[in-house]
Design a protein around this motif. Structure first.
Motif, PDB file in Angstrom:
ATOM      1  N   GLU A 199       7.909  20.606   1.520  1.00 35.23           N
ATOM      2  CA  GLU A 199       8.853  21.590   0.999  1.00 35.23           C
ATOM      3  C   GLU A 199      10.133  20.937   0.496  1.00 35.23           C
ATOM      4  O   GLU A 199      10.683  21.328  -0.534  1.00 35.23           O
ATOM      5  N   ASP A 200      10.626  19.926   1.232  1.00 34.09           N
ATOM      6  CA  ASP A 200      11.854  19.228   0.817  1.00 34.09           C
ATOM      7  C   ASP A 200      11.738  17.771   1.231  1.00 34.09           C
ATOM      8  O   ASP A 200      11.939  17.428   2.402  1.00 34.09           O
ATOM      9  N   CYS A 201      11.430  16.908   0.269  1.00 27.17           N
ATOM     10  CA  CYS A 201      11.200  15.496   0.590  1.00 27.17           C
ATOM     11  C   CYS A 201      12.459  14.809   1.100  1.00 27.17           C
ATOM     12  O   CYS A 201      12.366  13.781   1.794  1.00 27.17           O
ATOM     13  N   ASP A 202      13.640  15.354   0.789  1.00 28.47           N
ATOM     14  CA  ASP A 202      14.878  14.712   1.233  1.00 28.47           C
ATOM     15  C   ASP A 202      15.103  14.846   2.732  1.00 28.47           C
ATOM     16  O   ASP A 202      15.913  14.112   3.307  1.00 28.47           O
ATOM     17  N   THR A 203      14.425  15.796   3.375  1.00 27.84           N
ATOM     18  CA  THR A 203      14.619  16.004   4.812  1.00 27.84           C
ATOM     19  C   THR A 203      13.622  15.222   5.663  1.00 27.84           C
ATOM     20  O   THR A 203      13.732  15.205   6.884  1.00 27.84           O
ATOM     21  N   VAL A 204      12.656  14.582   5.035  1.00 31.40           N
ATOM     22  CA  VAL A 204      11.631  13.827   5.769  1.00 31.40           C
ATOM     23  C   VAL A 204      12.186  12.460   6.164  1.00 31.40           C
ATOM     24  O   VAL A 204      12.734  11.741   5.310  1.00 31.40           O
ATOM     25  N   PRO A 205      12.082  12.060   7.437  1.00 33.57           N
ATOM     26  CA  PRO A 205      12.585  10.737   7.869  1.00 33.57           C
ATOM     27  C   PRO A 205      11.645   9.619   7.424  1.00 33.57           C
ATOM     28  O   PRO A 205      10.946   8.993   8.234  1.00 33.57           O
ATOM     29  N   LEU A 206      11.639   9.367   6.126  1.00 33.84           N
ATOM     30  CA  LEU A 206      10.691   8.415   5.564  1.00 33.84           C
ATOM     31  C   LEU A 206      10.958   6.993   6.027  1.00 33.84           C
ATOM     32  O   LEU A 206      10.049   6.159   6.051  1.00 33.84           O
ATOM     33  N   ASP A 207      12.199   6.706   6.424  1.00 32.60           N
ATOM     34  CA  ASP A 207      12.498   5.376   6.953  1.00 32.60           C
ATOM     35  C   ASP A 207      11.787   5.133   8.277  1.00 32.60           C
ATOM     36  O   ASP A 207      11.536   3.978   8.651  1.00 32.60           O
ATOM     37  N   GLU A 208      11.428   6.217   8.999  1.00 25.51           N
ATOM     38  CA  GLU A 208      10.689   6.094  10.250  1.00 25.51           C
ATOM     39  C   GLU A 208       9.183   6.237  10.035  1.00 25.51           C
ATOM     40  O   GLU A 208       8.386   5.463  10.569  1.00 25.51           O
ATOM     41  N   LEU A 209       8.791   7.239   9.227  1.00 28.45           N
ATOM     42  CA  LEU A 209       7.373   7.492   9.017  1.00 28.45           C
ATOM     43  C   LEU A 209       6.749   6.479   8.058  1.00 28.45           C
ATOM     44  O   LEU A 209       5.564   6.167   8.169  1.00 28.45           O
ATOM     45  N   GLY A 210       7.547   5.967   7.106  1.00 28.56           N
ATOM     46  CA  GLY A 210       7.020   5.045   6.111  1.00 28.56           C
ATOM     47  C   GLY A 210       6.292   3.850   6.703  1.00 28.56           C
ATOM     48  O   GLY A 210       5.126   3.600   6.364  1.00 28.56           O
ATOM     49  N   PRO A 211       6.946   3.094   7.602  1.00 28.27           N
ATOM     50  CA  PRO A 211       6.250   1.924   8.156  1.00 28.27           C
ATOM     51  C   PRO A 211       5.049   2.301   9.019  1.00 28.27           C
ATOM     52  O   PRO A 211       4.068   1.551   9.070  1.00 28.27           O
ATOM     53  N   GLU A 212       5.116   3.466   9.681  1.00 23.46           N
ATOM     54  CA  GLU A 212       3.973   3.914  10.485  1.00 23.46           C
ATOM     55  C   GLU A 212       2.765   4.190   9.604  1.00 23.46           C
ATOM     56  O   GLU A 212       1.643   3.757   9.894  1.00 23.46           O
ATOM     57  N   ILE A 213       2.985   4.901   8.496  1.00 23.61           N
ATOM     58  CA  ILE A 213       1.886   5.232   7.599  1.00 23.61           C
ATOM     59  C   ILE A 213       1.407   3.994   6.854  1.00 23.61           C
ATOM     60  O   ILE A 213       0.198   3.767   6.693  1.00 23.61           O
ATOM     61  N   GLU A 214       2.343   3.166   6.390  1.00 25.55           N
ATOM     62  CA  GLU A 214       1.981   1.932   5.673  1.00 25.55           C
ATOM     63  C   GLU A 214       0.986   1.104   6.467  1.00 25.55           C
ATOM     64  O   GLU A 214       0.053   0.517   5.898  1.00 25.55           O
ATOM     65  N   ASN A 215       1.177   1.038   7.773  1.00 26.19           N
ATOM     66  CA  ASN A 215       0.367   0.160   8.627  1.00 26.19           C
ATOM     67  C   ASN A 215      -0.699   0.913   9.414  1.00 26.19           C
ATOM     68  O   ASN A 215      -1.294   0.342  10.338  1.00 26.19           O
ATOM     69  N   ASP A 216      -0.975   2.164   9.059  1.00 28.39           N
ATOM     70  CA  ASP A 216      -2.023   2.931   9.733  1.00 28.39           C
ATOM     71  C   ASP A 216      -3.374   2.233   9.532  1.00 28.39           C
ATOM     72  O   ASP A 216      -3.673   1.762   8.425  1.00 28.39           O
ATOM     73  N   PRO A 217      -4.209   2.157  10.569  1.00 26.53           N
ATOM     74  CA  PRO A 217      -5.521   1.502  10.425  1.00 26.53           C
ATOM     75  C   PRO A 217      -6.404   2.124   9.349  1.00 26.53           C
ATOM     76  O   PRO A 217      -7.367   1.487   8.899  1.00 26.53           O
ATOM     77  N   LEU A 218      -6.096   3.348   8.912  1.00 25.04           N
ATOM     78  CA  LEU A 218      -6.851   3.967   7.830  1.00 25.04           C
ATOM     79  C   LEU A 218      -6.749   3.157   6.536  1.00 25.04           C
ATOM     80  O   LEU A 218      -7.636   3.237   5.682  1.00 25.04           O
ATOM     81  N   PHE A 219      -5.660   2.358   6.424  1.00 20.57           N
ATOM     82  CA  PHE A 219      -5.407   1.598   5.193  1.00 20.57           C
ATOM     83  C   PHE A 219      -5.486   0.098   5.495  1.00 20.57           C
ATOM     84  O   PHE A 219      -4.478  -0.520   5.853  1.00 20.57           O
ATOM     85  N   PRO A 220      -6.652  -0.500   5.363  1.00 23.92           N
ATOM     86  CA  PRO A 220      -6.818  -1.906   5.776  1.00 23.92           C
ATOM     87  C   PRO A 220      -5.971  -2.892   4.984  1.00 23.92           C
ATOM     88  O   PRO A 220      -5.711  -3.993   5.468  1.00 23.92           O
ATOM     89  N   GLU A 221      -5.519  -2.523   3.763  1.00 21.08           N
ATOM     90  CA  GLU A 221      -4.647  -3.411   2.986  1.00 21.08           C
ATOM     91  C   GLU A 221      -3.222  -2.852   2.922  1.00 21.08           C
ATOM     92  O   GLU A 221      -2.461  -3.214   2.034  1.00 21.08           O
ATOM     93  N   ARG A 222      -2.882  -1.994   3.865  1.00 18.71           N
ATOM     94  CA  ARG A 222      -1.609  -1.283   3.906  1.00 18.71           C
ATOM     95  C   ARG A 222      -1.485  -0.340   2.701  1.00 18.71           C
ATOM     96  O   ARG A 222      -2.371  -0.296   1.861  1.00 18.71           O
TER      97      ARG A 222
END
Length: 274
Positions: A157-180
């Motif tokens: 709904e509002d991308c500016d309110t998402v804590p992407l600085d916290e979620l970004g590295p978590e999602i980047e390195n999720d095992p679902l993405f073997p090459e990040r």
């Protein structure tokens, strides 16, 4: 050895460009790239861009993130390189050959065809990449696409309110993405406008990401959320993304148009970073 460089940026996503098309440079590795990209002890940039001769195109562009990792594509860097080259060119990248052409104060770039197969992202296991049954703290029902670099796209709904600085590295390195993965958090504002923030794999939050804008736009087009020509507004400013046919089977290329700027030129002593 004294090495010249050009500092450039596209909407604030900044690059150190080394031109080795005419004069060979020593080999670039992850350690050298990260040292040059360091904003306190190096020149400072989001990405290091190396231009080299190519047997298959007008020249080759290699891209290193600020952590030293080499990536396949960078849309903002492609526009900067087009401006630097000064004329239309075919450019070899690790993600494929792209076409660039200066356009006013920026460039128009044919980014090639997006790929949506799960193993082209790649994902760790098969799933529908247009509607993935996964999520991360409100970043639900994402899509994935490879546009030279792998991207996951979430609409909120509002991308500016998402804590992407916290979620970004978590999602980047999720095992679902073997090459990040690059992480895109987007809000649809109208049929012709998307607001976007991007956590870049190996670089973190950046003011703009050209491949992220392309990835987000084509996902939104495939879902029928926007028209086939859309403005994507990033923290650094807007890009125009066009995709002639949102049917992947049609094989249409993504076309990105936006600004690029040369900031300054300088030189450094190679041994200080080798």
């Amino acid at each position: 050895m004294r090495v010249p460089f050009i500092k450039m940026h596209g909407l604030g996503n900044d690059f150190v460009v080394l031109d080795a098309r005419a004069e060979t440079l020593p080999p670039i590795n992850a350690r050298v790239a990260a040292a040059l990209a360091d904003r306190r002890e190096g020149i400072g940039c989001d990405q290091l861009v190396l231009l080299e001769p190519s047997a298959d195109a007008d020249f080759r562009m290699r891209i290193f993130n600020s952590d030293g990792s080499e990536v396949g594509a960078c849309g903002n860097a492609a526009r900067a390189v087009a401006l630097l080259h000064g004329s239309a060119a075919r450019v070899e990248t690790a993600g494929g050959i792209i076409a660039v052409e200066p356009d006013g104060g920026g460039a128009r770039v044919d980014m090639g065809r997006p790929r949506f197969d799960w193993d082209a992202i790649p994902l760790a296991y098969p799933m529908d990449t247009l509607s993935m049954p996964v999520g991360w703290e409100g970043m639900d029902n994402p899509a994935a696409v490879n546009v030279g670099n792998p991207h996951v796209v979430c609409f909120v709904e509002d991308c500016d309110t998402v804590p992407l600085d916290e979620l970004g590295p978590e999602i980047e390195n999720d095992p679902l993405f073997p090459e990040r993965i690059n992480v895109n958090c987007a809000t649809i504002e109208s049929r012709t406008r998307i607001r976007l923030r991007v956590w870049e794999r190996g670089a973190g939050l950046t003011r703009a990401c050209g491949t992220g804008a392309c990835a987000t736009a084509v996902v939104a087009m495939r879902r029928g959320l926007v028209e086939n020509r859309v403005t994507v507004v990033l923290p650094g400013g807007p890009l125009t993304i066009e995709w002639a046919d949102s049917n992947p089977a049609a094989g249409a290329s993504i076309v990105m148009t936006g600004p690029a700027t040369e900031a300054f030129r300088g030189s450094f002593e190679w041994d200080d970073y080798a």
